[in-house]
Design an enzyme around this catalytic site. Structure first.
Site, PDB file in Angstrom:
ATOM      1  N   GLU A 101       0.848  -1.201   0.000  1.00 27.17           N
ATOM      2  CA  GLU A 101       0.000   0.000   0.000  1.00 27.17           C
ATOM      3  C   GLU A 101       0.884   1.251   0.000  1.00 27.17           C
ATOM      4  O   GLU A 101       1.906   1.294   0.680  1.00 27.17           O
ATOM      5  CB  GLU A 101      -0.876  -0.014   1.259  1.00 27.17           C
ATOM      6  CG  GLU A 101      -1.762   1.205   1.424  1.00 27.17           C
ATOM      7  CD  GLU A 101      -2.557   1.191   2.731  1.00 27.17           C
ATOM      8  OE1 GLU A 101      -3.587   1.879   2.780  1.00 27.17           O
ATOM      9  OE2 GLU A 101      -2.139   0.506   3.689  1.00 27.17           O
ATOM     10  N   LYS A 125      -9.674   2.636  -2.235  1.00 31.09           N
ATOM     11  CA  LYS A 125      -9.915   2.036  -0.918  1.00 31.09           C
ATOM     12  C   LYS A 125     -11.245   2.518  -0.352  1.00 31.09           C
ATOM     13  O   LYS A 125     -11.495   3.717  -0.240  1.00 31.09           O
ATOM     14  CB  LYS A 125      -8.775   2.438   0.016  1.00 31.09           C
ATOM     15  CG  LYS A 125      -8.779   1.785   1.388  1.00 31.09           C
ATOM     16  CD  LYS A 125      -7.547   2.273   2.166  1.00 31.09           C
ATOM     17  CE  LYS A 125      -7.368   1.599   3.500  1.00 31.09           C
ATOM     18  NZ  LYS A 125      -6.148   2.119   4.178  1.00 31.09           N
ATOM     19  N   CYS A 129      -5.531  -2.984   2.734  1.00 36.18           N
ATOM     20  CA  CYS A 129      -5.249  -2.851   4.157  1.00 36.18           C
ATOM     21  C   CYS A 129      -6.502  -2.916   5.048  1.00 36.18           C
ATOM     22  O   CYS A 129      -7.042  -3.992   5.282  1.00 36.18           O
ATOM     23  CB  CYS A 129      -4.443  -1.573   4.405  1.00 36.18           C
ATOM     24  SG  CYS A 129      -3.496  -1.589   5.959  1.00 36.18           S
TER      25      CYS A 129
END
Length: 263
Positions: free
Chosen positions: A43, A109, A143
């Site tokens: 990430e 995300k 994540c």
């Protein structure tokens, strides 16, 4: 039955230094000896998990995406990882799936990490990206998304929606028990391979990352795991063993039906 080969790059990141990180990853990719098809970066691989997109973000025409395009073409690989992107005055933590021919898909995300203030700087996405390659389907996430099982859940119509669930991360060591447990849980509950690629080392906030990058099969068996230290690990996944697990244990057909409403 087909195979798909991934190389996981568990690496340290130089805090907010795009040139240094890109130079480092160029060197690591150049040193990959085995044949590989998909190379996975962590990430925010060019900056670390920084809350300064106003200073550091680039557009999709910027140097970081250009480097991804050039590297994918030169090495004949798919290259994926997330970067800070500015678009229409908004900032996104964007995972880019760059093909060797220069085409790409992207995933913004969805779950911004409020605990670190990510939600104050970045705009969440609302669409999943399931990429296709060689008959494999790969669900791409970032994540903190790992903590939200509904977002990753197989949505059954005519069989499983995807074969691999992939997370790129900057996940701190102090919560690595959650990281390792949830990667295995996602594999078991979705009857898929799960790949988690995390960074190592201290970031600019003095938060230590132990990596713990991992590949898990559909039974939850850990096929690869690396704690601490940088690593570039190449692994080939077998479609046949996945199909055998799903065939012998057809649990997904008993799953609950649901839909996600975007509020």
């Amino acid at each position: 039955m087909s195979t798909l080969t991934f190389t996981l790059l568990q690496q340290p990141l130089v805090w907010e230094d795009k040139a240094a990180n890109i130079q480092h990853f160029s060197s690591v990719i150049n040193n990959i000896q085995q044949r590989t098809e998909v190379v996975v970066l962590p990430e925010m691989f060019s900056t670390g998990f920084s809350m300064r997109p106003e200073v550091l973000a680039e557009t999709m025409d910027g140097p970081t995406v250009s480097w991804m395009r050039n590297t994918a073409a030169e090495k004949k690989i798919i290259l994926t990882g997330s970067v800070m992107i500015e678009e229409n005055g908004l900032y996104h933590n964007r995972l880019i799936w760059m093909l060797p021919n220069g085409d790409y898909g992207y995933y913004d995300k969805k779950h911004c990490f409020g605990y670190a203030g990510e939600d104050r700087h970045y705009t969440p996405g609302s669409k999943r990206l399931i990429a296709s390659v060689k008959g494999w389907r790969i669900n791409l996430q970032i994540c903190y998304d790992l903590r939200f099982p509904v977002w990753a859940r197989q949505q059954q119509q005519d069989g499983p929606e995807y074969d691999v669930l992939l997370y790129v991360a900057n996940w701190p060591e102090r919560r690595n028990h959650a990281w390792k447990t949830l990667l295995q849980a996602r594999a078991i509950e979705n009857q898929c391979y799960v790949i988690g690629v995390n960074r190592v080392g201290r970031d600019g906030n003095d938060i230590y990352h132990s990596g713990d990058s991992m590949v898990v099969d559909a039974m939850g068996t850990v096929l690869y795991e690396k704690a601490h230290g940088e690593d570039a690990h190449t692994i080939t996944l077998e479609k046949q063993s996945l199909e055998e697990t799903r065939g012998k244990l057809p649990f997904l057909k008993d799953a609950d039906n649901f839909s996600i409403h975007h509020g």
